[in-house]
Enzyme design. Structure first.
Site, short mmCIF file in Angstrom:
data_model
loop_
_atom_site.label_atom_id
_atom_site.label_comp_id
_atom_site.label_asym_id
_atom_site.label_seq_id
_atom_site.Cartn_x
_atom_site.Cartn_y
_atom_site.Cartn_z
N SER A 143 4.35 100.61 40.24
CA SER A 143 3.98 100.24 41.60
C SER A 143 2.60 100.73 42.02
O SER A 143 2.02 100.20 42.95
CB SER A 143 5.04 100.74 42.58
OG SER A 143 5.15 102.14 42.50
N HIS B 77 9.90 95.89 41.88
CA HIS B 77 8.67 95.19 42.29
C HIS B 77 8.51 93.86 41.56
O HIS B 77 7.38 93.44 41.30
CB HIS B 77 7.44 96.08 42.04
CG HIS B 77 7.28 97.15 43.06
ND1 HIS B 77 6.79 96.90 44.33
CD2 HIS B 77 7.55 98.48 43.02
CE1 HIS B 77 6.77 98.04 45.01
NE2 HIS B 77 7.23 99.00 44.25
N LYS C 261 12.90 94.92 49.07
CA LYS C 261 11.53 94.44 48.86
C LYS C 261 11.51 92.91 49.00
O LYS C 261 11.71 92.41 50.09
CB LYS C 261 10.99 94.97 47.54
CG LYS C 261 10.74 96.49 47.67
CD LYS C 261 10.25 97.18 46.44
CE LYS C 261 9.96 98.64 46.77
NZ LYS C 261 10.47 99.60 45.81
C1 LIG Z 1 11.19 100.88 45.91
C2 LIG Z 1 11.65 101.35 44.59
C3 LIG Z 1 12.86 102.02 44.43
C4 LIG Z 1 13.71 102.40 45.59
O1 LIG Z 1 14.34 101.28 46.15
P1 LIG Z 1 15.17 101.48 47.49
O2 LIG Z 1 16.14 100.35 47.48
O3 LIG Z 1 14.19 101.41 48.61
O4 LIG Z 1 15.82 102.82 47.41
C5 LIG Z 1 13.27 102.34 43.15
N1 LIG Z 1 12.51 102.04 42.08
C6 LIG Z 1 11.32 101.41 42.20
C7 LIG Z 1 10.52 101.11 40.99
C8 LIG Z 1 10.85 101.07 43.46
O5 LIG Z 1 9.67 100.47 43.58
#
Ligand SMILES: *Cc1c(COP(=O)(O)O)cnc(C)c1O
Length: 395
Positions: free
Chosen positions: A184, A212, A241
């Site tokens: 990310s 992502h 997301k």
């Molecule tokens: C955003 C993210 C998470 C966490 O996801 P949530 O559902 O907000 O807890 C975990 N792993 C990655 C790679 C992320 O980008």
């Protein structure tokens, strides 16, 4: 409470402040979207994970509202006591179908899914081989598991090979490779074609966190494995997301794996079920995503236009095609000054610097989404040009 304890906590906060690392939250008074309201102003938002622009989509809001009427507000139970509604099972089946796995299991967040996935599946006789840039939740999940830990340099296939060899030489029973599908901070993709080939060579299990990517990378948005045309064994992901942006996480994989997680995964057994409104809107988002080629085309067209525009202005970008587009600025103060200047120009972005990224690699991470128009992007580019020139970052 002992004063010495509060003093120690305050001392840590003072140090964070002195290091210039304090994170400040700006309360937004509008829904999440291409434009948001904060501090009584309207701002162009270029830092949400709202890739498909669905976070305030009326179809999701309607689905959530009807589920509130038909299924109530909350479950007040973990799944196995009295917290499983028909909607939960429908969503688990839909997600599995979308991702091409046997089944899936829902969590309160992907952070919980990653905390849950390792410990029930692997023991002290086993090994986890983990990318050095994996998300914090994978790192924490691995800490909770008794398997031996091996780490390889980010996306470095020579090192992955070496670590797999080390795990096998040490006599590991099961070996699992764990990686983000997309990293990310950089927007780089894990080379899943080569990772799955190495996994096959070493008889290893593959676990990919595709937060992502799910919803927009690969054909029909089926994620990084689909982008590379490969299959992985276990996927984790988020509803927070591209898939509507609310909350919720999941693990998808083979039936026995999901069945065992339902029996043993601690964040599943000891935490509340997702509320029906969130589950119903996730079902609605999958309808949109499966039919979402237009949204994905818009997203990647925006990413191309934004990259070309920033490059034309003289900004230093990391290469790639992902809608995460980091603008490299060197030292932390440059990223902070740039973010502040852009905010004054009505553009909301966020600066990333050490310890989130290495020293000297501070950046502003811009993120594209399908709701941004050409006019929005031109507004953003004008602001980057003005602030970048004022700070002497571009000519
Ligand atoms: C955003 C993210 C998470 C966490 O996801 P949530 O559902 O907000 O807890 C975990 N792993 C990655 C790679 C992320 O980008």
């Amino acid at each position: 409470m002992p004063q010495s304890f509060l003093d120690a906590v305050a001392e840590t906060l003072t140090q964070i402040e002195a290091d210039g690392l304090t994170k400040v939250e700006r309360p937004i008074t509008s829904p999440q979207g291409a434009w948001i309201h904060a501090d009584g102003r309207k701002l162009l938002n270029l830092c949400a994970n709202n890739y498909l622009g669905l976070a305030d989509d009326p179809r999701l809001i309607d689905a959530a509202k009807s589920a509130l009427d038909s299924h109530g507000h909350g479950m007040a139970s973990v799944r196995f006591i009295c917290g499983t509604q028909d909607l939960h099972r429908q969503l688990e089946t839909r997600l599995a179908g979308f991702l091409g796995t046997d089944d899936s299991i829902l969590f309160a967040a992907c952070f919980d899914a990653n905390a849950a996935v390792f410990e029930p599946l692997l023991g002290p006789e086993d090994a986890i081989v983990s990318d050095s840039l994996n998300h914090a939740s994978i790192i924490d999940g691995i800490r909770l598991c008794k398997a031996k830990r091996y780490r390889y340099a980010n996306a470095d296939m020579h090192d992955l090979h070496a670590q797999l060899q080390a795990a096998r030489d040490a006599g590991a029973r099961h070996v699992m490779i764990a990686t983000d599908g997309v990293f990310s901070m950089d927007g780089y993709l894990a080379p899943l074609d080569r990772i799955t080939a190495l996994a096959a060579a070493f008889d290893a299990i593959t676990m990919v966190d595709d937060c992502h990517a799910t919803g927009f990378m690969g054909p029909q948005g089926r994620g990084t494995p689909a982008h590379f045309g490969v299959k992985v064994d276990i996927l984790t992901g988020t509803l927070g997301k591209a898939l509507g942006g609310a909350i919720g996480g999941y693990i998808a994989g083979p039936q026995p794996v999901i069945d065992l997680l339902r029996q043993r995964a601690r964040p599943y057994l000891f935490s509340n079920a997702l509320p029906p409104a969130v589950v119903a809107s996730a079902l609605a988002v999958l309808d949109i995503v499966e039919d979402g080629d237009d949204l994905r085309a818009q997203l990647f067209e925006n990413a191309r236009y934004w990259r070309a525009g920033l490059t034309g202005l003289g900004f230093d970008l990391l290469p790639g095609e992902h809608p995460i587009i980091p603008v490299m600025l060197g030292e932390a103060h440059a990223a902070q000054a740039m973010a502040r200047g852009l905010y004054d120009e009505g553009v909301y972005v966020s600066g990333f610097f050490y310890p989130v990224v290495p020293h000297g690699r501070a950046r502003i991470r811009t993120q594209m989404n399908a709701a941004l128009t050409r006019e929005d992007l031109d507004r953003g580019l004008a602001a980057f040009a003005k602030v970048g020139r004022a700070l002497g970052i571009v000519a």
